[in-house]
Design an enzyme around this catalytic site. Sequence first.
Site, mmCIF file in Angstrom:
data_model
loop_
_atom_site.group_PDB
_atom_site.id
_atom_site.type_symbol
_atom_site.label_atom_id
_atom_site.label_comp_id
_atom_site.label_asym_id
_atom_site.label_seq_id
_atom_site.Cartn_x
_atom_site.Cartn_y
_atom_site.Cartn_z
ATOM 1 N N HIS A 21 18.773 -29.180 14.107
ATOM 2 C CA HIS A 21 20.026 -29.909 13.884
ATOM 3 C C HIS A 21 20.413 -29.831 12.415
ATOM 4 C CE1 HIS A 21 23.085 -33.014 14.238
ATOM 5 N NE2 HIS A 21 22.585 -33.555 13.141
ATOM 6 N N LEU B 130 24.596 11.320 12.352
ATOM 7 C CA LEU B 130 23.876 10.754 13.499
ATOM 8 C C LEU B 130 24.399 9.344 13.807
ATOM 9 C CD1 LEU B 130 20.275 11.879 12.393
ATOM 10 C CD2 LEU B 130 21.706 12.949 14.153
#
Length: 465
Positions: free
Chosen positions: A444, A40
Site C-alpha cells: 500500500h 535483428l
Amino acid sequence: MADYDYDVLVIGSGPGGYVAAIRAAQLGLKTACAEGRETLGGTCLNVGCIPSKAMLHASEYFEAAAGGAMAAMGIKVKPELDLGTMHGQRKDAVKGLTGGIEFLFKKNKIDWLKGYAQFTSKDTVEVAGKAYRAKNIIIATGSSVTPLPGVEVDNDKQIIVDSTGALELAKVPGHMVVIGGGVIGLELGSVWRRLGAKVTVVEFLDQILPGMDGDVRKEANKILKKQGMEFKLKTKVTKADVKGKKAVLTLEPAAGGDAETLEADVVLVSIGRRPNTDGLGLDKAGLAVNQRGQIETDHDFSTLVPGIWAIGDVIPGPMLAHKAEDEGIACAENIAGLTGIVNHDVIPSVVYTWPEIAGVGLTEEQAKEKGEVKVGKFPMMANSRAKTNHEPDGFVKVIADAKSDRVLGVWCIASVAGTMIAQAAQAMEFGATSEDIAYTCHAHPTHSEAIKEAAMAVTGKPIHI
Ligand code: FAD
Ligand code: NAD
C-alpha cells in the site's frame, strides 16, 4: 552432425525467432538464424512494440504537460513539441535494442545468415544464394499488415500509411482517420491525438477492441471518447482517393446503406496482420498453410513434417511478442529433448493507451458460456494510489468459477494495467482462487491493491467500496 550445417536453423529473428535461437544455443545446439531485415529483432523491435511504445511514452508526457494533468499537481508548463527529437529517441531505442540482439547472437555463437530464407527441401534452405542443411528448422517468419482493398498504403507519401508509416510521420496531421479500432489503431491514434491531431476511428464492428471483455470494450470506448477521439462504429471504408495532400475516404454502414465521404490528412490502415509465408517455398518442404494462411503445429510446435517447427505470429493464436517468445523457448527446449510447454490459456494482452487496458484468461462472456461464474469488480476511483495520482478512470474485474472459485479471467483498465496484469497471470498459472488473491498481502498504496479488492468483491466483501 555429419553432413548437417546446423542442429537448428531459425528463419526470422523476431521475438519468436531470436529467443528460440538463443535458447537453442544455450542448450548446446549449433544454431543459425536467417533474417532478411537490416537489423535483428523482427517486427517487434524494429517497427512494432518498441518504437510504438517510445512514441506512446513521449506523447504521454507531452499531453500530461499540455493537457492539464501536471497543472492539477501544481506544475505549470507550456510544452513545445520537437517532433524531430521525439522521433530521434524512438530511433535510438530501436537501435539500442536491435544492436543488443546482435550482441547476444555473438555471445551465444549464433550465426546470422543475412538474407531471406527459402526452403529447397525439407531440411535445406537457401539464403543469399547459399544452401544450408539443418537437422531442425524453426519457421518464425512473423506477420505483415493486412491490406485493405481500395485503400492503397504508400508510406513514403505519408497520406495513406500502415503502422510503420504512422510511426514515422514528419508532422502532426490535422485530421487522422484510423481504419480499424483494434490495438494498433488505438495506440497510434492516441500518439497523434496527444500531439494535436483530430483522430477519427472507423470500426467495422459495433465496438472497439474485439476479443476483449465486453465491459472493458465499452469503458475503453467511453474513456477514449472523453479524451477527444471520435468513433464511427459499425462502419466500413470501401475506398480512398488521394487528392493533392489529402485522402478522401468513402464510408458505408457495415450493414449496407448510404455512403458518405470523409477527408483526412493521414489515413492509418490497421485492420489486422497476416502470417508471412510468401516466398518461403513451403511446398518444397512438404508444408501447406491453413485457411487463415497460418502454419499449423502440434502442442510441441512441431509441424506435420518431422524436423520442421513453427512459432509466433505465423502460427494460430494471438499475435503477441511475449507469446512468440515463450513459444521460442519451448520449441528450442523440445528440440533439445526437454519438455517445453506454453499455457495458451494464460497469455496476457495489453493495450498501451492511457489508461492502459489489460486482460488475461477468459472474458466474462466466454466464461459464462462455459458455466456459472462469480464476478468481482473494483473501480480505480476507489483505489487510493490511483485517486492520489489523479488517475480515476477504469476498473479491475476478476472472473471466477462459481463452484471452485478458480480464477478464469482478470481484466483491468488502469494507468499501469500492463504491469498489474502480471500478478493475475502468475496467480492463474498457479491455479489460484479469487480467495488466494484476496488474502495475498499487497503493498500500500499501489494500483495493484485494486486487483486484491476486485478478488475480494468476488465473494462480496471489498473494503473500500
Ligand atoms: P516478427 O516479429 O514479425 O519477426 C519475423 C521476422 O522474420 C521479421 O524480421 C522478418 O523480416 C523475418 N522474415 C520473414 N520471412 C523471412 C524469410 N523468409 N527469411 C528470413 N527472414 C524472414 N506485441 C506485443 O506483445 N506487445 C506490443 O506492444 C506490440 N506492439 C506492436 C505494435 C505494432 C505497431 C505492431 C505492428 C505489432 C505489435 N505487436 C506487439 C505484435 C508483435 O510485434 C508481434 O506479435 C511479434 O513481433 C511476433 O513475433 P514473431 O517472432 O512471430 O515475428
Ligand atoms: P486488430 O485485429 O487488433 O484490430 C483490427 C480492427 O480492425 C478490428 O477491430 C476489426 O474489426 C477492424 N476492421 C477489420 N476490417 C475493417 C474494415 N474494413 N473497416 C473498419 N474496421 C475493420 O489488428 P491491428 O490493430 O492491426 O493489430 C494487429 C496485431 O498486432 C494484433 O493481433 C495485435 O495483437 C498486435 N499488436 C499488439 C499490440 C499490443 O500488444 N499492445 C500492439 C499493436 C499490435
